[in-house]
Scaffold this motif. Structure first.
Motif, mmCIF file in Angstrom:
data_model
loop_
_atom_site.group_PDB
_atom_site.id
_atom_site.type_symbol
_atom_site.label_atom_id
_atom_site.label_comp_id
_atom_site.label_asym_id
_atom_site.label_seq_id
_atom_site.Cartn_x
_atom_site.Cartn_y
_atom_site.Cartn_z
ATOM 1 N N GLN A 37 0.887 -1.161 0.000
ATOM 2 C CA GLN A 37 0.000 0.000 0.000
ATOM 3 C C GLN A 37 0.927 1.214 0.000
ATOM 4 O O GLN A 37 1.865 1.272 0.773
ATOM 5 C CB GLN A 37 -0.900 0.038 1.241
ATOM 6 N N TYR A 38 0.660 2.145 -0.901
ATOM 7 C CA TYR A 38 1.547 3.290 -1.061
ATOM 8 C C TYR A 38 1.027 4.514 -0.315
ATOM 9 O O TYR A 38 -0.157 4.797 -0.338
ATOM 10 C CB TYR A 38 1.698 3.645 -2.540
ATOM 11 N N ALA A 39 1.935 5.232 0.303
ATOM 12 C CA ALA A 39 1.610 6.510 0.928
ATOM 13 C C ALA A 39 2.506 7.587 0.321
ATOM 14 O O ALA A 39 2.846 8.561 0.953
ATOM 15 C CB ALA A 39 1.808 6.435 2.442
ATOM 16 N N ASP A 40 2.892 7.363 -0.933
ATOM 17 C CA ASP A 40 3.740 8.329 -1.612
ATOM 18 C C ASP A 40 2.946 9.025 -2.711
ATOM 19 O O ASP A 40 1.748 8.825 -2.847
ATOM 20 C CB ASP A 40 4.993 7.647 -2.182
ATOM 21 N N SER A 41 3.623 9.870 -3.439
ATOM 22 C CA SER A 41 2.972 10.559 -4.547
ATOM 23 C C SER A 41 3.892 10.515 -5.753
ATOM 24 O O SER A 41 5.086 10.279 -5.638
ATOM 25 C CB SER A 41 2.659 12.009 -4.169
ATOM 26 N N THR A 53 8.710 11.728 -2.867
ATOM 27 C CA THR A 53 8.720 10.902 -1.661
ATOM 28 C C THR A 53 8.340 11.678 -0.405
ATOM 29 O O THR A 53 8.524 11.198 0.692
ATOM 30 C CB THR A 53 10.107 10.269 -1.466
ATOM 31 N N ALA A 54 7.788 12.857 -0.562
ATOM 32 C CA ALA A 54 7.437 13.671 0.601
ATOM 33 C C ALA A 54 6.456 12.968 1.527
ATOM 34 O O ALA A 54 6.468 13.186 2.733
ATOM 35 C CB ALA A 54 6.861 15.008 0.160
ATOM 36 N N LEU A 55 5.604 12.105 0.993
ATOM 37 C CA LEU A 55 4.598 11.447 1.820
ATOM 38 C C LEU A 55 5.038 10.080 2.328
ATOM 39 O O LEU A 55 4.292 9.427 3.051
ATOM 40 C CB LEU A 55 3.289 11.309 1.036
ATOM 41 N N ASP A 56 6.215 9.625 1.957
ATOM 42 C CA ASP A 56 6.674 8.303 2.392
ATOM 43 C C ASP A 56 6.653 8.149 3.911
ATOM 44 O O ASP A 56 6.372 7.077 4.425
ATOM 45 C CB ASP A 56 8.087 8.007 1.883
ATOM 46 N N ARG A 57 6.952 9.224 4.628
ATOM 47 C CA ARG A 57 6.990 9.155 6.096
ATOM 48 C C ARG A 57 5.649 8.762 6.690
ATOM 49 O O ARG A 57 5.573 8.215 7.781
ATOM 50 C CB ARG A 57 7.428 10.499 6.673
ATOM 51 N N ALA A 58 4.588 9.026 5.972
ATOM 52 C CA ALA A 58 3.250 8.737 6.483
ATOM 53 C C ALA A 58 2.805 7.303 6.194
ATOM 54 O O ALA A 58 1.714 6.917 6.563
ATOM 55 C CB ALA A 58 2.246 9.704 5.860
ATOM 56 N N GLU A 59 3.649 6.504 5.555
ATOM 57 C CA GLU A 59 3.236 5.171 5.130
ATOM 58 C C GLU A 59 2.727 4.301 6.279
ATOM 59 O O GLU A 59 1.663 3.705 6.180
ATOM 60 C CB GLU A 59 4.378 4.462 4.415
ATOM 61 N N SER A 60 3.449 4.228 7.377
ATOM 62 C CA SER A 60 3.004 3.366 8.470
ATOM 63 C C SER A 60 1.707 3.886 9.094
ATOM 64 O O SER A 60 0.821 3.108 9.442
ATOM 65 C CB SER A 60 4.091 3.215 9.531
ATOM 66 N N THR A 61 1.565 5.193 9.206
ATOM 67 C CA THR A 61 0.338 5.778 9.737
ATOM 68 C C THR A 61 -0.831 5.477 8.809
ATOM 69 O O THR A 61 -1.918 5.100 9.264
ATOM 70 C CB THR A 61 0.488 7.300 9.912
ATOM 71 N N ALA A 64 -1.984 1.891 9.234
ATOM 72 C CA ALA A 64 -2.730 1.696 10.481
ATOM 73 C C ALA A 64 -4.141 2.279 10.356
ATOM 74 O O ALA A 64 -5.122 1.653 10.769
ATOM 75 C CB ALA A 64 -1.986 2.338 11.653
ATOM 76 N N GLN A 65 -4.261 3.457 9.760
ATOM 77 C CA GLN A 65 -5.577 4.079 9.610
ATOM 78 C C GLN A 65 -6.454 3.284 8.655
ATOM 79 O O GLN A 65 -7.651 3.115 8.897
ATOM 80 C CB GLN A 65 -5.425 5.516 9.121
ATOM 81 N N ARG A 66 -5.864 2.763 7.604
ATOM 82 C CA ARG A 66 -6.634 1.944 6.668
ATOM 83 C C ARG A 66 -7.150 0.685 7.359
ATOM 84 O O ARG A 66 -8.301 0.293 7.190
ATOM 85 C CB ARG A 66 -5.762 1.583 5.472
ATOM 86 N N ARG A 67 -6.307 0.037 8.152
ATOM 87 C CA ARG A 67 -6.703 -1.170 8.880
ATOM 88 C C ARG A 67 -7.830 -0.844 9.857
ATOM 89 O O ARG A 67 -8.794 -1.582 9.982
ATOM 90 C CB ARG A 67 -5.487 -1.760 9.593
ATOM 91 N N GLN A 68 -7.726 0.292 10.559
ATOM 92 C CA GLN A 68 -8.773 0.685 11.499
ATOM 93 C C GLN A 68 -10.092 0.913 10.775
ATOM 94 O O GLN A 68 -11.153 0.514 11.259
ATOM 95 C CB GLN A 68 -8.368 1.956 12.247
#
Length: 81
Positions: A37-41, A53-61, A64-68
């Motif tokens: 699952q990508y959290a990049d642009s 790659t500015a959004l890569d840092r948000a990948e783990s968050t 977790a939000q998608r799973r919730q």
């Protein structure tokens, strides 16, 4: 549809926004959604793509939000069937 170039990552379930002569692609999932699952642009311009790659840092968050969200939808299933 006609081919207009290639992206740096194969992705689906992404958001796409036209900004001037460019298209900003956000997030999405890879060919095997459960593995990537990508959290990049990525910004597409005139037949070429550039990964941002500015959004890569948000990948783990984002994961977790998608799973919730999916868990909450599943919990509501008995009430909507």
């Amino acid at each position: 549809f006609t081919a207009a170039g290639t992206l740096n990552k194969a992705r689906h379930k992404h958001a796409a926004v036209r900004i001037g002569d460019a298209v900003l692609l956000l997030g999405g999932a890879g060919p095997r959604e459960y593995e990537a699952q990508y959290a990049d642009s990525e910004v597409w311009r005139e037949g070429r793509a550039r990964t941002e790659t500015a959004l890569d840092r948000a990948e783990s968050t984002a994961r977790a939000q998608r799973r919730q969200l999916l868990d909450a939808i599943e919990a509501m299933r008995p009430y909507v069937e």
